[in-house]
Design an enzyme around this catalytic site. Sequence first.
Site, PDB file in Angstrom:
ATOM      1  N   LYS A  97      35.763  49.191  36.248  1.00 57.79           N
ATOM      2  CA  LYS A  97      34.800  48.392  37.089  1.00 57.79           C
ATOM      3  C   LYS A  97      33.768  49.594  37.878  1.00 57.79           C
ATOM      4  CE  LYS A  97      35.685  44.424  36.191  1.00 57.79           C
ATOM      5  NZ  LYS A  97      34.651  43.106  35.525  1.00 57.79           N
ATOM      6  N   LYS A 123      42.084  47.579  30.310  1.00 57.99           N
ATOM      7  CA  LYS A 123      41.425  46.193  29.497  1.00 57.99           C
ATOM      8  C   LYS A 123      39.691  46.819  29.650  1.00 57.99           C
ATOM      9  CE  LYS A 123      39.800  41.588  29.711  1.00 57.99           C
ATOM     10  NZ  LYS A 123      38.252  41.519  29.884  1.00 57.99           N
ATOM     11  N   ASP A 125      36.063  45.488  29.280  1.00 60.49           N
ATOM     12  CA  ASP A 125      35.602  44.620  29.421  1.00 60.49           C
ATOM     13  C   ASP A 125      34.875  44.020  28.865  1.00 60.49           C
ATOM     14  OD1 ASP A 125      34.360  43.019  32.384  1.00 60.49           O
ATOM     15  OD2 ASP A 125      34.251  44.017  33.369  1.00 60.49           O
ATOM     16  N   GLU A 126      34.192  42.153  28.572  1.00 67.09           N
ATOM     17  CA  GLU A 126      33.588  41.216  28.123  1.00 67.09           C
ATOM     18  C   GLU A 126      32.416  42.128  27.100  1.00 67.09           C
ATOM     19  OE1 GLU A 126      33.895  40.668  31.167  1.00 67.09           O
ATOM     20  OE2 GLU A 126      31.602  40.407  31.660  1.00 67.09           O
ATOM     21  N   HIS A 216      38.714  36.324  25.778  1.00 68.98           N
ATOM     22  CA  HIS A 216      37.848  37.096  26.996  1.00 68.98           C
ATOM     23  C   HIS A 216      36.902  35.498  26.663  1.00 68.98           C
ATOM     24  CE1 HIS A 216      35.047  37.211  29.481  1.00 68.98           C
ATOM     25  NE2 HIS A 216      36.376  38.382  30.386  1.00 68.98           N
ATOM     26  N   LYS A 257      36.899  33.733  41.808  1.00 65.50           N
ATOM     27  CA  LYS A 257      36.292  33.551  42.335  1.00 65.50           C
ATOM     28  C   LYS A 257      35.377  32.346  41.181  1.00 65.50           C
ATOM     29  CE  LYS A 257      34.542  37.977  38.699  1.00 65.50           C
ATOM     30  NZ  LYS A 257      33.946  39.308  38.788  1.00 65.50           N
ATOM     31  N   SER A 301      42.501  35.520  35.911  1.00 64.28           N
ATOM     32  CA  SER A 301      41.062  36.767  36.284  1.00 64.28           C
ATOM     33  C   SER A 301      40.447  36.788  37.089  1.00 64.28           C
ATOM     34  CB  SER A 301      40.841  37.098  34.660  1.00 64.28           C
ATOM     35  OG  SER A 301      39.638  38.515  34.944  1.00 64.28           O
ATOM     36  N   GLY A 303      37.638  37.690  40.456  1.00 77.56           N
ATOM     37  CA  GLY A 303      37.832  37.779  41.792  1.00 77.56           C
ATOM     38  C   GLY A 303      38.859  38.196  42.668  1.00 77.56           C
ATOM     39  N   GLY A 325      40.374  43.647  38.179  1.00 78.70           N
ATOM     40  CA  GLY A 325      39.696  44.432  37.947  1.00 78.70           C
ATOM     41  C   GLY A 325      39.051  45.243  39.801  1.00 78.70           C
ATOM     42  N   GLY A 326      37.769  44.588  40.273  1.00 79.14           N
ATOM     43  CA  GLY A 326      36.725  45.047  41.820  1.00 79.14           C
ATOM     44  C   GLY A 326      38.107  44.964  42.669  1.00 79.14           C
TER      45      GLY A 326
HETATM   46  C1  CAP Z   1      36.783  40.338  36.562  1.00 78.10           C
HETATM   47  C2  CAP Z   1      36.328  39.695  35.099  1.00 78.10           C
HETATM   48  C3  CAP Z   1      36.646  38.823  34.222  1.00 78.10           C
HETATM   49  C4  CAP Z   1      36.388  37.244  34.541  1.00 78.10           C
HETATM   50  C5  CAP Z   1      36.135  36.549  33.292  1.00 78.10           C
HETATM   51  C6  CAP Z   1      34.966  40.132  35.553  1.00 78.10           C
HETATM   52  O1  CAP Z   1      36.514  41.199  37.373  1.00 78.10           O
HETATM   53  O2  CAP Z   1      36.838  41.453  34.680  1.00 78.10           O
HETATM   54  O3  CAP Z   1      35.313  38.996  32.928  1.00 78.10           O
HETATM   55  O4  CAP Z   1      37.220  37.473  35.812  1.00 78.10           O
HETATM   56  O5  CAP Z   1      36.300  35.436  33.725  1.00 78.10           O
HETATM   57  O6  CAP Z   1      33.698  40.673  34.720  1.00 78.10           O
HETATM   58  O7  CAP Z   1      34.193  39.660  36.267  1.00 78.10           O
HETATM   59  P1  CAP Z   1      37.615  41.295  38.611  1.00 78.10           P
HETATM   60  P2  CAP Z   1      37.480  33.819  33.327  1.00 78.10           P
HETATM   61  O8  CAP Z   1      38.035  41.785  38.768  1.00 78.10           O
HETATM   62  O9  CAP Z   1      36.341  42.464  39.292  1.00 78.10           O
HETATM   63  O10 CAP Z   1      36.652  39.985  39.562  1.00 78.10           O
HETATM   64  O11 CAP Z   1      38.767  34.902  33.745  1.00 78.10           O
HETATM   65  O12 CAP Z   1      37.958  32.924  34.725  1.00 78.10           O
HETATM   66  O13 CAP Z   1      37.356  34.140  32.257  1.00 78.10           O
HETATM   67 MG    MG Z   2      35.010  41.518  32.979  1.00 81.13          MG
END
Ligand code: CAP
Ligand code: MG
Length: 378
Positions: A97, A123, A125-126, A216, A257, A301, A303, A325-326
């Site tokens: 991040k 990983k 990010d998306e 993802h 989150k 994953s 928050g 991540g954060g």
């Molecule tokens: C988390 C994350 C993931 C989400 C996806 C983000 O980052 O990289 O993409 O968790 O959601 O971009 O928010 P943090 P889910 O660890 O910094 O929060 O797993 O609910 O599909």
């Molecule tokens: Mg992400």
Amino acid sequence: VQKVAAKVFEAKKIAPKNYWVKIAYPEEHFEPGNMSQILASVAGNVFGMKAVDSLRLQDIQWTKKMVKSFPGPQFGINGVRKIFKEKKRPLMLSVPKPKVGMTTAEHKNIGWQIWTGGLDLLKDDENLTNQWFNPFYKRVAETLAIRDKAEKVTGDVKSYLINVTAPTVQEMEKSAKFVAKHGGEYVMIDICTGGWMAVSSLREICQDLGLAMHAHRAFHGSFTRIPAHGFSMLNLAKTVRLLGVDNLHIGTAGVGKLVGGAVEVKNIQDQITAETAKANSAEHSLEQNWYGTKPVFPVSSGGLHPIIVEDVLDRMGTNIMLQIGGGIHGHPKGSYAGAKAMREAVEAYMDGVHVDDAAKTSKELRQALEYWGHTRPR
Ligand code: CAP
Ligand code: MG
């Protein structure tokens, strides 16, 4: 026409103009193995009918013939665990991040820190694919080279979930081949923005290349979130188990989150891991026999930070993947310390030690505890 027509066989009124309905479709209606065709049928135009105020497709019970027409995961939970030679503890991953904007050098340096700090997987990010500041081919080659060094230094297996979501299937295939050529074990795909055909195509490509697939689900909230309308997360999870992803984000069971409470996430976890998943009346989900389809590794994953990891493990068990991540890169002493704190939180949980007690003997965990306490995101 009569032969392929659907039949409503149950309609329960729950409020004025509000019903739970069960509909049976003859198999002849469908092209086996073609998810795009099947969903265009059962989740298609009906959602746009003027006569329907709102409509929620909660679950699809797939027949044996249909289940068997899809490949399912190539590796599944056990196959992935074999790659890492790790039978018990949750596998741990981290996304650098901020999500986008880092150069390749900055990005791979984060990889080095989290791998040597004790995590299993880096990983993408998306929304990181092939942008100018961190181009795909350069990132893959350089990050996998540094991954090899991290394996040598730690003596553990380390891997990298590389986002091959691309403008076309042809481009995606080129990317996946490049990953395999450079010694990668894994690719990741944005299943919702990429679409069913992309997921199916990548599954075939991964079979040939021997790569595992991380899914993802970014964008799912646009159609899964409103209780009285849309296509449920449960459906999405079952759909991609059939299509054959090895890991899927399913939520944090209410700790983190993002949406997805404990009851819903637990039910989804059962559905993507069980051989035969039981019906769940609270979630309006049906029994599902998976006829030998491998289980998908659930990914939790969003928050999270090391101190609340134990809350997730209490709710989801330890046969999951944890992504932070954060909550790693925001550690007061940086990403390496954040990774160490996470690893120690997980090891403590596996040893039955409360995280507050573990923090007494781990500097990094203590710093995390002082910084975040037990706070959970809103
Ligand atoms: C988390 C994350 C993931 C989400 C996806 C983000 O980052 O990289 O993409 O968790 O959601 O971009 O928010 P943090 P889910 O660890 O910094 O929060 O797993 O609910 O599909
Ligand atoms: Mg992400």
